[in-house]
Write an enzyme that holds these catalytic residues in place. Structure first.
Site, PDB file in Angstrom:
ATOM      1  N   TYR A   1       0.838  -1.202   0.000  1.00 26.67           N
ATOM      2  CA  TYR A   1       0.000   0.000   0.000  1.00 26.67           C
ATOM      3  C   TYR A   1       0.877   1.258   0.000  1.00 26.67           C
ATOM      4  O   TYR A   1       0.771   2.116  -0.882  1.00 26.67           O
ATOM      5  CB  TYR A   1      -0.891  -0.091   1.227  1.00 26.67           C
ATOM      6  CG  TYR A   1      -1.777   1.070   1.530  1.00 26.67           C
ATOM      7  CD1 TYR A   1      -2.784   1.469   0.662  1.00 26.67           C
ATOM      8  CD2 TYR A   1      -1.616   1.767   2.729  1.00 26.67           C
ATOM      9  CE1 TYR A   1      -3.611   2.530   0.989  1.00 26.67           C
ATOM     10  CE2 TYR A   1      -2.445   2.822   3.052  1.00 26.67           C
ATOM     11  CZ  TYR A   1      -3.440   3.203   2.174  1.00 26.67           C
ATOM     12  OH  TYR A   1      -4.253   4.237   2.503  1.00 26.67           O
TER      13      TYR A   1
ATOM     14  N   GLY B   1       3.176   1.243  -3.032  1.00 31.11           N
ATOM     15  CA  GLY B   1       2.360   1.394  -4.241  1.00 31.11           C
ATOM     16  C   GLY B   1       2.051   2.848  -4.513  1.00 31.11           C
ATOM     17  O   GLY B   1       2.124   3.325  -5.651  1.00 31.11           O
TER      18      GLY B   1
ATOM     19  N   ASN C   1      -7.296  10.081   5.087  1.00 31.16           N
ATOM     20  CA  ASN C   1      -8.465   9.236   5.405  1.00 31.16           C
ATOM     21  C   ASN C   1      -9.785   9.909   5.013  1.00 31.16           C
ATOM     22  O   ASN C   1     -10.094  10.987   5.516  1.00 31.16           O
ATOM     23  CB  ASN C   1      -8.497   8.919   6.901  1.00 31.16           C
ATOM     24  CG  ASN C   1      -7.295   8.110   7.337  1.00 31.16           C
ATOM     25  OD1 ASN C   1      -6.187   8.623   7.352  1.00 31.16           O
ATOM     26  ND2 ASN C   1      -7.489   6.846   7.650  1.00 31.16           N
TER      27      ASN C   1
ATOM     28  N   ASP D   1      -4.681   0.325  21.645  1.00 28.37           N
ATOM     29  CA  ASP D   1      -5.390   1.018  22.742  1.00 28.37           C
ATOM     30  C   ASP D   1      -6.277   2.146  22.240  1.00 28.37           C
ATOM     31  O   ASP D   1      -6.966   2.796  23.031  1.00 28.37           O
ATOM     32  CB  ASP D   1      -4.387   1.514  23.808  1.00 28.37           C
ATOM     33  CG  ASP D   1      -3.462   2.600  23.277  1.00 28.37           C
ATOM     34  OD1 ASP D   1      -3.610   3.012  22.104  1.00 28.37           O
ATOM     35  OD2 ASP D   1      -2.572   3.036  24.035  1.00 28.37           O
ATOM     36  N   GLY D   2      -6.243   2.410  20.932  1.00 29.62           N
ATOM     37  CA  GLY D   2      -7.117   3.434  20.344  1.00 29.62           C
ATOM     38  C   GLY D   2      -6.575   4.844  20.485  1.00 29.62           C
ATOM     39  O   GLY D   2      -7.265   5.812  20.188  1.00 29.62           O
TER      40      GLY D   2
HETATM   41  N1  UDP Z   1      -8.897   0.614  13.083  1.00 35.22           N
HETATM   42  C1  UDP Z   1      -9.539   0.157  14.225  1.00 35.22           C
HETATM   43  N2  UDP Z   1     -10.598  -0.693  14.078  1.00 35.22           N
HETATM   44  C2  UDP Z   1     -11.076  -1.098  12.877  1.00 35.22           C
HETATM   45  C3  UDP Z   1     -10.441  -0.621  11.695  1.00 35.22           C
HETATM   46  C4  UDP Z   1      -9.340   0.226  11.844  1.00 35.22           C
HETATM   47  O1  UDP Z   1      -9.145   0.500  15.357  1.00 35.22           O
HETATM   48  O2  UDP Z   1     -12.075  -1.864  12.852  1.00 35.22           O
HETATM   49  C5  UDP Z   1      -7.765   1.563  13.231  1.00 35.22           C
HETATM   50  C6  UDP Z   1      -6.510   1.192  12.447  1.00 35.22           C
HETATM   51  O3  UDP Z   1      -5.698   0.342  13.218  1.00 35.22           O
HETATM   52  C7  UDP Z   1      -5.903   2.573  12.222  1.00 35.22           C
HETATM   53  C8  UDP Z   1      -7.109   3.506  12.102  1.00 35.22           C
HETATM   54  O4  UDP Z   1      -8.184   2.808  12.711  1.00 35.22           O
HETATM   55  O5  UDP Z   1      -5.136   2.965  13.344  1.00 35.22           O
HETATM   56  C9  UDP Z   1      -7.465   3.846  10.661  1.00 35.22           C
HETATM   57  O6  UDP Z   1      -7.523   2.657   9.912  1.00 35.22           O
HETATM   58  P1  UDP Z   1      -7.992   2.619   8.397  1.00 35.22           P
HETATM   59  O7  UDP Z   1      -7.755   1.240   7.881  1.00 35.22           O
HETATM   60  O8  UDP Z   1      -9.369   3.179   8.309  1.00 35.22           O
HETATM   61  O9  UDP Z   1      -7.044   3.671   7.663  1.00 35.22           O
HETATM   62  P2  UDP Z   1      -5.405   3.824   7.599  1.00 35.22           P
HETATM   63  O10 UDP Z   1      -4.780   2.822   8.521  1.00 35.22           O
HETATM   64  O11 UDP Z   1      -5.070   3.595   6.168  1.00 35.22           O
HETATM   65  O12 UDP Z   1      -5.139   5.224   8.057  1.00 35.22           O
END
Ligand code: UDP
Length: 191
Positions: free
Chosen positions: A21, A24, A50, A82-83
């Site tokens: 990703y 790419g 995003n 941990d979010g």
């Molecule tokens: N994420 C999450 N739960 C989910 C899907 C994604 O906590 O069900 C988290 C993921 O680990 C990341 C963030 O949300 O830290 C954004 O993920 P996404 O795949 O939407 O976009 P990207 O990683 O490409 O920014």
């Protein structure tokens, strides 16, 4: 680099699970700039942060669609790690407006388009629960490797070159997206 400027050349793992990703996208920019140099192609390079909104696929796997669909189906919300990681969520109409302005301009170097409001993934989960009025649990799952811990576009260049300012507040954009998914789920309750 935080927030991310267009001048940052990036530092990504070339061989990890996410590399196809990341690399790419880098290779795509390389090819576009080579086409411009070699064939004089009229090109633009947009760095999309995003993005969310109506008509995302339900099983897309991205965080906004996952949380909304999980809440609407009464399932647990899956927070990876941990979010505390952050993202900046851009409503699709703002992104499209930005891209159209870019196509209409003469600017051909990479340019960020997104929304520069920054939220933790846990804050997003809480907003989705509040806006859906559901009381799903938040559960934690392992953080995917190479998951960036902070992400916010620096929009200075887009403001200067395109007069681009994202207009949709995240709560309002989420409410529109929730409305969309509610209809999808009513039409296809089993999927
Ligand atoms: N994420 C999450 N739960 C989910 C899907 C994604 O906590 O069900 C988290 C993921 O680990 C990341 C963030 O949300 O830290 C954004 O993920 P996404 O795949 O939407 O976009 P990207 O990683 O490409 O920014």
């Amino acid at each position: 680099m935080h927030p991310q400027l267009e001048s940052y050349w990036g530092n990504v793992n070339p061989i990890g699970v996410r590399s196809c990703y990341d690399e790419g996208k880098r290779a795509a920019e390389t090819l576009v700039m080579d086409y411009r140099r070699q064939y004089g192609t009229d090109t633009r390079v947009v760095r999309i942060f995003n993005t969310y909104g109506p008509r995302m696929a339900e099983n897309d796997g991205r965080v906004v669609s996952n949380f909304i669909v999980q809440a609407l189906r009464g399932k647990d919300l899956t927070v990876y790690g941990d979010g505390s990681q952050t993202r900046s969520f851009c409503y699709v109409d703002d992104l499209v407006r930005g891209i159209i302005s870019l196509m209409a301009s003469e600017y051909y170097m990479p340019i960020n388009i997104g929304n520069d409001g920054e939220y933790t993934v846990l804050e997003l989960a809480q907003m989705v629960l509040e806006l859906t009025g559901k009381n799903s649990k938040i559960i934690h799952k392992p953080l995917p490797s190479d998951d960036p811990c902070k992400r916010r576009p620096d929009l200075t260049l887009a403001r200067k070159e395109l007069k681009y300012i994202p207009a949709m507040p995240v709560r309002e954009g989420l409410a529109k997206t929730i409305e969309y998914f509610s209809q999808v789920i009513q039409t296809h309750p089993q999927s």
